[in-house]
Write an enzyme that holds these catalytic residues in place. Structure first.
Site, PDB file in Angstrom:
ATOM      1  N   GLY A   7       2.051   2.149   5.260  1.00 22.38           N
ATOM      2  CA  GLY A   7       3.074   1.125   5.470  1.00 22.38           C
ATOM      3  C   GLY A   7       3.964   1.441   6.664  1.00 22.38           C
ATOM      4  O   GLY A   7       4.288   0.559   7.467  1.00 22.38           O
ATOM      5  N   GLU A  59       4.684  10.602  -4.941  1.00 23.74           N
ATOM      6  CA  GLU A  59       3.911   9.672  -5.769  1.00 23.74           C
ATOM      7  C   GLU A  59       2.510  10.230  -6.012  1.00 23.74           C
ATOM      8  O   GLU A  59       1.799  10.549  -5.069  1.00 23.74           O
ATOM      9  CB  GLU A  59       3.799   8.322  -5.054  1.00 23.74           C
ATOM     10  CG  GLU A  59       3.109   7.276  -5.899  1.00 23.74           C
ATOM     11  CD  GLU A  59       2.908   5.968  -5.154  1.00 23.74           C
ATOM     12  OE1 GLU A  59       2.362   5.990  -4.040  1.00 23.74           O
ATOM     13  OE2 GLU A  59       3.308   4.918  -5.691  1.00 23.74           O
ATOM     14  N   GLN A 110      -9.125   9.873  -5.873  1.00 25.41           N
ATOM     15  CA  GLN A 110      -7.871   9.764  -6.621  1.00 25.41           C
ATOM     16  C   GLN A 110      -7.847  10.789  -7.757  1.00 25.41           C
ATOM     17  O   GLN A 110      -6.802  11.376  -8.039  1.00 25.41           O
ATOM     18  CB  GLN A 110      -7.698   8.342  -7.164  1.00 25.41           C
ATOM     19  CG  GLN A 110      -6.379   8.100  -7.876  1.00 25.41           C
ATOM     20  CD  GLN A 110      -5.165   8.253  -6.967  1.00 25.41           C
ATOM     21  OE1 GLN A 110      -5.117   7.700  -5.882  1.00 25.41           O
ATOM     22  NE2 GLN A 110      -4.153   9.006  -7.418  1.00 25.41           N
ATOM     23  N   GLU A 127       5.475  -3.439   1.004  1.00 25.43           N
ATOM     24  CA  GLU A 127       5.808  -2.964  -0.352  1.00 25.43           C
ATOM     25  C   GLU A 127       5.018  -1.688  -0.590  1.00 25.43           C
ATOM     26  O   GLU A 127       3.788  -1.703  -0.543  1.00 25.43           O
ATOM     27  CB  GLU A 127       5.496  -4.035  -1.391  1.00 25.43           C
ATOM     28  CG  GLU A 127       6.485  -5.192  -1.388  1.00 25.43           C
ATOM     29  CD  GLU A 127       7.927  -4.759  -1.508  1.00 25.43           C
ATOM     30  OE1 GLU A 127       8.196  -3.680  -2.072  1.00 25.43           O
ATOM     31  OE2 GLU A 127       8.813  -5.486  -1.015  1.00 25.43           O
ATOM     32  N   GLY A 134       0.830  -1.196   0.000  1.00 25.92           N
ATOM     33  CA  GLY A 134       0.000   0.000   0.000  1.00 25.92           C
ATOM     34  C   GLY A 134       0.859   1.238   0.000  1.00 25.92           C
ATOM     35  O   GLY A 134       2.034   1.203  -0.413  1.00 25.92           O
ATOM     36  N   SER A 135       0.304   2.312   0.492  1.00 30.94           N
ATOM     37  CA  SER A 135       1.008   3.598   0.426  1.00 30.94           C
ATOM     38  C   SER A 135       2.075   3.709   1.514  1.00 30.94           C
ATOM     39  O   SER A 135       2.014   3.001   2.537  1.00 30.94           O
ATOM     40  CB  SER A 135      -0.001   4.726   0.578  1.00 30.94           C
ATOM     41  OG  SER A 135      -0.629   4.617   1.830  1.00 30.94           O
ATOM     42  N   CYS A 164       2.619   1.127  -8.666  1.00 27.78           N
ATOM     43  CA  CYS A 164       3.735   1.597  -7.835  1.00 27.78           C
ATOM     44  C   CYS A 164       4.997   1.767  -8.679  1.00 27.78           C
ATOM     45  O   CYS A 164       5.846   2.597  -8.383  1.00 27.78           O
ATOM     46  CB  CYS A 164       3.979   0.610  -6.704  1.00 27.78           C
ATOM     47  SG  CYS A 164       4.181  -1.087  -7.270  1.00 27.78           S
TER      48      CYS A 164
HETATM   49  P1  NAD Z   1      -3.380   2.389   1.275  1.00 23.07           P
HETATM   50  O1  NAD Z   1      -2.116   2.458   2.039  1.00 23.07           O
HETATM   51  O2  NAD Z   1      -4.359   3.476   1.425  1.00 23.07           O
HETATM   52  O3  NAD Z   1      -4.182   1.050   1.677  1.00 23.07           O
HETATM   53  C1  NAD Z   1      -3.596  -0.239   1.529  1.00 23.07           C
HETATM   54  C2  NAD Z   1      -4.309  -1.211   2.465  1.00 23.07           C
HETATM   55  O4  NAD Z   1      -4.006  -0.841   3.810  1.00 23.07           O
HETATM   56  C3  NAD Z   1      -5.830  -1.205   2.353  1.00 23.07           C
HETATM   57  O5  NAD Z   1      -6.317  -2.522   2.457  1.00 23.07           O
HETATM   58  C4  NAD Z   1      -6.245  -0.389   3.558  1.00 23.07           C
HETATM   59  O6  NAD Z   1      -7.530  -0.713   4.029  1.00 23.07           O
HETATM   60  C5  NAD Z   1      -5.196  -0.812   4.562  1.00 23.07           C
HETATM   61  N1  NAD Z   1      -4.987   0.115   5.683  1.00 23.07           N
HETATM   62  C6  NAD Z   1      -5.256   1.447   5.740  1.00 23.07           C
HETATM   63  N2  NAD Z   1      -4.884   1.938   6.953  1.00 23.07           N
HETATM   64  C7  NAD Z   1      -4.376   0.899   7.666  1.00 23.07           C
HETATM   65  C8  NAD Z   1      -3.817   0.766   8.976  1.00 23.07           C
HETATM   66  N3  NAD Z   1      -3.710   1.803   9.793  1.00 23.07           N
HETATM   67  N4  NAD Z   1      -3.387  -0.445   9.363  1.00 23.07           N
HETATM   68  C9  NAD Z   1      -3.458  -1.513   8.539  1.00 23.07           C
HETATM   69  N5  NAD Z   1      -3.992  -1.452   7.289  1.00 23.07           N
HETATM   70  C10 NAD Z   1      -4.433  -0.258   6.852  1.00 23.07           C
HETATM   71  O7  NAD Z   1      -2.981   2.168  -0.252  1.00 23.07           O
HETATM   72  P2  NAD Z   1      -3.934   2.116  -1.530  1.00 23.07           P
HETATM   73  O8  NAD Z   1      -4.442   3.482  -1.843  1.00 23.07           O
HETATM   74  O9  NAD Z   1      -4.921   1.006  -1.378  1.00 23.07           O
HETATM   75  O10 NAD Z   1      -2.890   1.653  -2.671  1.00 23.07           O
HETATM   76  C11 NAD Z   1      -2.078   2.534  -3.368  1.00 23.07           C
HETATM   77  C12 NAD Z   1      -0.655   2.480  -2.839  1.00 23.07           C
HETATM   78  O11 NAD Z   1      -0.161   1.153  -2.907  1.00 23.07           O
HETATM   79  C13 NAD Z   1       0.308   3.319  -3.668  1.00 23.07           C
HETATM   80  O12 NAD Z   1       1.126   4.065  -2.802  1.00 23.07           O
HETATM   81  C14 NAD Z   1       1.136   2.287  -4.411  1.00 23.07           C
HETATM   82  O13 NAD Z   1       2.436   2.705  -4.769  1.00 23.07           O
HETATM   83  C15 NAD Z   1       1.165   1.167  -3.435  1.00 23.07           C
HETATM   84  N6  NAD Z   1       1.474  -0.098  -4.097  1.00 23.07           N
HETATM   85  C16 NAD Z   1       2.716  -0.641  -3.908  1.00 23.07           C
HETATM   86  C17 NAD Z   1       3.063  -1.828  -4.556  1.00 23.07           C
HETATM   87  C18 NAD Z   1       4.413  -2.471  -4.345  1.00 23.07           C
HETATM   88  O14 NAD Z   1       4.512  -3.673  -4.516  1.00 23.07           O
HETATM   89  N7  NAD Z   1       5.445  -1.719  -3.978  1.00 23.07           N
HETATM   90  C19 NAD Z   1       2.152  -2.453  -5.406  1.00 23.07           C
HETATM   91  C20 NAD Z   1       0.907  -1.862  -5.578  1.00 23.07           C
HETATM   92  C21 NAD Z   1       0.575  -0.688  -4.919  1.00 23.07           C
END
Ligand code: NAD
Length: 479
Positions: free
Chosen positions: A227, A377, A325, A244, A222-223, A278
């Site tokens: 993370g 990003e 977004q 990641e 995630g973001s 990403c």
């Molecule tokens: P996000 O961080 O908003 O959410 C990701 C997940 O985390 C969701 O399931 C969300 O419900 C959960 N989440 C939110 N707050 C949390 C918390 N406090 N504790 C635990 N879980 C929580 O990200 P997004 O908007 O869903 O995805 C986009 C991001 O993901 C971008 O930054 C992108 O670069 C990244 N991404 C990275 C990769 C990689 O492999 N490096 C691949 C795909 C996407």
């Protein structure tokens, strides 16, 4: 198809109901689905914990058969599920189909891994001693995923977790529940024993802490900010974690590049997946010698691209995932302008027959690599262009960003390619290929702060999903 929460082998239909919106057509809702509670997460963790020793004891071939059945079904239903993904997430139907196929192949790969997880046998350092090094499951894995790859990211986490004898509590993105239901339904019908795989839906902020507290290890994609919060929470409990995160990948266009290929690499790298990857090639660094010719062609390619409803076969770029977004993308275009950037093409909201979140792919010329558009990003179809006099300067610009996920170069010069490979700070490097769209049989992941913990995918996945055990046997009869 079943929906809801899947805990201890049973589908549960309770909690707050939330609408699932089609980003290509907001008047075409996919339905309502349930958000669970902290109590649901605790129940899922308890079910996974109770089931884990039994699952670890299942013969590897039986685990392989289960994973293979899921892989077979994904491949057989690629067309149907690609359409579902296009409708739910907004990627084109072609991209959706490709992701379903990729997910099926990942399940097949890890089916094979169940019987390839050999240990090591070695003589000890003392007389009569032998040592075996075996790999054991970690226990209960919490899987937290984003919306942009709603099947393949869950696949590359859940398949190895199960292959190596762990049990799973899966918390997918709030925006892509249907893909999670599909995968859960397949696992259930493939015969996953009760409690071995559990699905909880809902707001990550609310459910995350209980998941982190309850599981033995957390794999998160995630973001960056989310993370970092997840990593911090696991550190206090000394739990295994893999995160990641985001990227800001630089793609260098060298003076020796094959121009048409370079244009296509940049276009696909920056804008396929609506730029919501990403690894998107979001900074394009062009050597002066080819700058005008390259930009002319790239802008034409962008102007000719077909942006529209994700379910139409001809569409090349689907809508942005949601209004939030889209606002973020437009906000970054404004920020770039304020910081001196010039929009060379795209960047406007498009009207289409259906009410959706359509944005023309946007290219912004900038001279300052420190500008926010070059450092933060966006996660949308918005890329910037920077100029470089020579390869040294281009590499310096590519590396001058705190992310370190992927990077690339378009060149026909072997020395330039090798120089770039060896000097790039990114964890993954491409030559004459987009920085996004990478293979599943080799390590995937970023260097901090784009990634934290062991890499994903390929046999590198074992590092996270297994624990080493070194067993010493003394047959000498004395010490
Ligand atoms: P996000 O961080 O908003 O959410 C990701 C997940 O985390 C969701 O399931 C969300 O419900 C959960 N989440 C939110 N707050 C949390 C918390 N406090 N504790 C635990 N879980 C929580 O990200 P997004 O908007 O869903 O995805 C986009 C991001 O993901 C971008 O930054 C992108 O670069 C990244 N991404 C990275 C990769 C990689 O492999 N490096 C691949 C795909 C996407």
């Amino acid at each position: 198809m079943a929906s809801g929460l899947f805990i201890g082998g049973r589908w549960l239909d309770h909690g707050t109901r939330v609408a699932n919106i089609n980003p290509s057509d907001t008047l075409d809702p996919l339905g309502d689905y349930n958000w669970g509670t902290v109590a649901d997460v605790e129940a899922a963790v308890a079910a996974a914990r109770a089931a884990q020793p039994g699952w670890a004891a299942v013969l590897p071939e039986a685990r392989a058969r289960l994973l293979r059945r899921v892989g077979d079904e994904l491949l057989a239903r690629a067309d149907e599920l690609g359409r579902l993904m296009a409708r739910e997430q907004g990627k084109t139907v072609r991209e959706g189909r490709g992701e379903v196929i990729r997910s099926g192949e990942i399940f097949h790969f890890f089916a094979g891994e169940t019987v390839r997880n050999h240990g090591v046998f070695t003589p000890g350092l003392r007389e009569g001693f032998t040592i075996t090094v075996s790999q054991e499951p970690v226990g209960v894995i919490g899987v937290i995923t984003p919306w942009n790859l709603p099947l393949s990211i869950p696949a590359w986490k859940i398949a190895p977790a199960l292959a190596y004898g762990n049990t799973v509590v899966f918390k997918p993105s709030e925006l892509t529940p249907d893909c999670a239901f599909v995968l859960t339904d397949m696992l259930e019908r493939a015969g996953v024993p009760a409690g071995v795989f559990n699905l909880v839906m809902g707001n990550g902020r609310d459910l995350g802490p209980a998941l982190i507290d309850g599981c033995d290890a957390i794999t998160f994609t995630g973001s960056g900010p989310t993370g970092a919060a997840v990593v911090a929470a696991t550190a206090g409990q000394m739990k295994k974690v893999q995160a990641e995160l985001g990227g800001k990948s630089g793609l260098v266009i060298d003076k020796t590049c094959e121009l048409d290929l370079a244009v296509e690499v940049a276009f696909q790298g920056a804008f396929h997946g609506t730029g919501q990857r990403c690894t998107a090639s979001s900074r394009i660094i062009v050597l002066d010698a080819v700058r005008d010719a390259f930009l002319d062609k790239l802008l034409k390619r962008m102007a000719d691209s077909r942006i529209g409803h994700a379910l139409e076969e001809a569409t090349e770029i689907g809508p942005v995932v949601d209004q939030r977004q889209l606002d973020k993308d437009l906000g970054y275009i404004d920020i770039a302008r304020t910081e001196g950037g010039e929009v060379l093409g795209g960047g406007s909201v498009l009207e289409r027959p259906h009410a959706g979140f359509y944005l023309a792919p946007c290219l912004i010329a900038t001279t300052n690599n420190g500008a926010r558009i070059n450092q933060e990003e966006v996660f949308g179809p918005v890329a910037s262009v920077l100029a470089a006099h020579d390869l040294d300067e281009a590499i310096a610009i590519a590396n001058d960003v705190h992310y370190a996920l992927s990077s690339g170069i378009c060149t026909t010069d072997l020395i330039a390619a090798e120089t770039f490979r060896s000097r790039s700070r990114a964890a993954m490097v491409t030559v004459n290929a987009p920085t996004a769209g990478l293979d599943f049989h080799v390590p995937f992941g970023g260097r901090a702060p784009s990634g934290y913990g062991p890499r994903e995918q390929g046999i590198a996945a074992r590092e996270f999903y297994c624990e080493y055990k070194s067993t010493y046997v003394n047959v000498s009869g004395h010490l």
